[in-house]
Enzyme design. Structure first.
Site, PDB file in Angstrom:
ATOM      1  N   MET A   1       0.839  -1.144  -0.074  1.00  0.00           N
ATOM      2  CA  MET A   1      -0.317  -0.163   0.131  1.00  0.00           C
ATOM      3  C   MET A   1       0.649   1.341  -0.165  1.00  0.00           C
ATOM      4  SD  MET A   1      -3.706  -0.046   1.838  1.00  0.00           S
ATOM      5  CE  MET A   1      -3.332  -0.305   3.070  1.00  0.00           C
ATOM      6  N   CYS A   2       1.235   1.861   0.901  1.00  0.00           N
ATOM      7  CA  CYS A   2       1.723   2.726   1.166  1.00  0.00           C
ATOM      8  C   CYS A   2       0.870   4.317   0.671  1.00  0.00           C
ATOM      9  CB  CYS A   2       3.009   3.343   0.473  1.00  0.00           C
ATOM     10  SG  CYS A   2       4.447   2.234  -0.064  1.00  0.00           S
TER      11      CYS A   2
END
Lengths: 302, 227
Positions: free
Chosen positions: A1-2
């Site tokens: 994700m991030c």
């Protein structure tokens, strides 16, 4: 994700509060990236120093004051040092390349995290909230800032692999996504004189944009060139001393929201990070189109 | 009217209250304030409740909805009303990618624009978008109707099955096996019904109909080059 965030102030009156607003944005993306977080803050050159260098050392008790004193003697100039966590921000009235060359001779474990005329960079393992507190983000003033919360999928969880990546003086990049042609591109850039510090895909993109800037492109042109040369998924936020830009790949599966008022421009992976900005209820809010570079330049000088 | 502020109440507590609420008619509706981009607001509802959300929501708002009437007075993130079964979900602002993904029934109305992949893999839901949609909308859409009053992005209806797409503006490009089809009186009537139920007035003459050429999902040796 991030998660990625960026805040660019159009109104100079808000510069004292850049860090406090940006801290709410970074912590808002904490859930998207629990492994590590990092920030690049572009700050006014209040002291008139020509060079600002952010350094990291694994030993929290590293004698930065002594290093600064030694550097001051070598350069025959005043050196200012601020220690935060494992990082030290050194300001000196010298040429950036001369200063960094002197420093890397001091200890092989010193790592150069950020360098330029206005940038300060802090990146560490841990949650976004902890890192914002550890480095005193809320107290930082400046013109613009870019940040990242990382959920590692592609390479190791270390401070070296944390974003932002600084690829040249005051040139930084954060990335949500993954690139697929970065090994070949790294070789292409290495043959053109670019040096690399990690095996990370985002570092390749950062060096790529820095290379285009060195070749004379402006930030918008550099990022547009990336649409041809970078293959993979990306939402990028990039900063230079006076500029801020956002770009998404054609598939645009990595999220991004932009908001703009007369006072500021903010970008985040999700609206959650924008919800507490002043005046957000009246902001123009939109999702950046695929393959369109959105860029802003400081009008009032850094 | 029951009012719940998400500054004071967690999304989980809100959704539990909404799931346990008696059916509307005898019961008052619900107003949700301060969503601030929270995920899964009013997801998984199963009753005939009316919910009004004041502000922008994050991912999967109104997901899996059955029967409830949910209105968002703001924008929403990825996957609004994904896998909806029935009821009506209305977005007054814009919706991000994958709006109405995989929806089996009910109606999703987006008064603003929708991002990429709107109606991906839809299975019976009706979606009406007042503005434009992003690329790959109606991807592998199996049944139901997707009405786009503005322009459609690239690769509209790629690998579409039996869903029907109406576009009031222009389509940047059509995806594999998606073709324009004749706008018959029957389809004009269906489009009028969809727009009426969505509360939108539009000039029917501007709309064109798109659907499956049915060459991709039935194996036919003459089309082997297309697979």
């Amino acid at each position: 994700m991030c998660g990625i965030v960026g805040l660019f102030l159009k109104n100079p009156a808000l510069r004292d509060r850049l860090g406090s607003h940006f801290a709410t944005m970074l912590t808002g993306m904490g859930e998207r990236g629990p492994d590590s977080a990092g920030i690049a803050v572009y700050q006014d050159d209040e002291n008139g120093f020509r060079c600002r260098v952010t350094l990291f050392h694994p030993d929290a008790g590293f004698p930065w004051q002594e290093v600064a004193k030694g550097l001051s003697g070598q350069l025959e100039t005043e050196v200012n040092v601020v220690v935060k966590g494992n990082h030290a921000l050194l300001e000196a009235d010298g040429d950036v390349s001369t200063v960094t060359r002197q420093l890397t001779d001091v200890s092989p474990d010193i790592r150069l995290v950020g360098y330029g005329k206005s940038i300060a960079v802090f990146k560490d393992k841990g949650s976004a909230g902890d890192i914002a507190a550890r480095y005193g983000l809320a107290e930082m003033a400046g013109t613009h800032a870019i940040g990242h919360t990382r959920m590692a999928t592609e390479s190791d969880v270390t401070t070296a692999h944390a974003h932002p990546f600084i690829a040249d003086e005051d040139v930084c990049l954060v990335h949500n996504g993954s690139l697929s042609n970065y090994n070949r591109l790294r070789g292409w850039l290495a043959r053109r004189g670019m040096r690399f510090e990690t095996d990370n895909d985002t570092e390749v993109a950062a060096r790529y944009f820095a290379y285009r800037l060195q070749q004379g492109a402006d930030l918008k042109e550099a990022m547009e060139a990336g649409l041809h040369d970078l293959d993979g998924f990306f939402t990028f936020a990039a900063g230079t001393r006076t500029g801020f830009a956002v770009l998404r790949d054609g598939f645009s599966c990595k999220p991004a929201v932009l908001a703009e008022t007369g006072d500021w421009v903010a970008m985040a992976s999700e609206f959650r990070s924008l919800a507490d900005l002043p005046g957000v209820d009246d902001a123009r809010i939109w999702e950046p189109e695929p393959q369109v570079v959105y860029d802003w330049t400081l009008e009032h000088g850094a | 009217m029951n009012t719940v502020s998400l500054s004071l109440t967690s999304v989980r507590e809100l959704n539990e209250q909404l799931r346990g609420a008696p059916d509307a008619g005898s019961a008052p509706g619900w107003r949700v304030t301060d969503p601030k981009g929270a995920h899964a607001v009013a997801a998984g509802l199963t009753g005939h409740v009316q919910v009004q959300i004041d502000g922008h929501v994050g991912y999967y708002c109104a997901g899996m909805n059955q029967h409830a009437a949910i209105t968002v007075d703001g924008h929403c993130g990825t996957g609004v009303a994904e896998n909806m079964m029935s009821g009506i979900v209305r977005i007054r602002g814009n919706a991000s990618q994958s709006a109405g993904a995989s929806g089996h029934g009910g109606m999703l109305v987006i008064e603003g624009n929708a991002g990429p992949r709107c109606g991906i893999s839809m299975k019976g839901i009706d979606i009406v978008v007042g503005g434009k949609t992003g690329h790959m909308s109606g991807f592998m859409a199996q049944s139901g109707n997707l009405v786009i009053c503005g322009d459609a992005g690239h690769d509209l209806g790629d690998s579409i099955y039996e869903a029907v797409i109406y576009v009031g503006g222009s389509a940047a490009s059509l995806g594999a096996d998606c073709v324009e089809k004749e706008m018959t009186p029957k389809h004009r009537s269906r489009l009028q019904d969809l727009l009426s139920r969505a509360g939108m007035e539009r000039d029917l003459d501007r709309f064109r109909r798109f659907g499956s050429a049915r060459k991709l999902y039935h194996f036919h040796v003459d089309h082997a080059d297309s697979y």
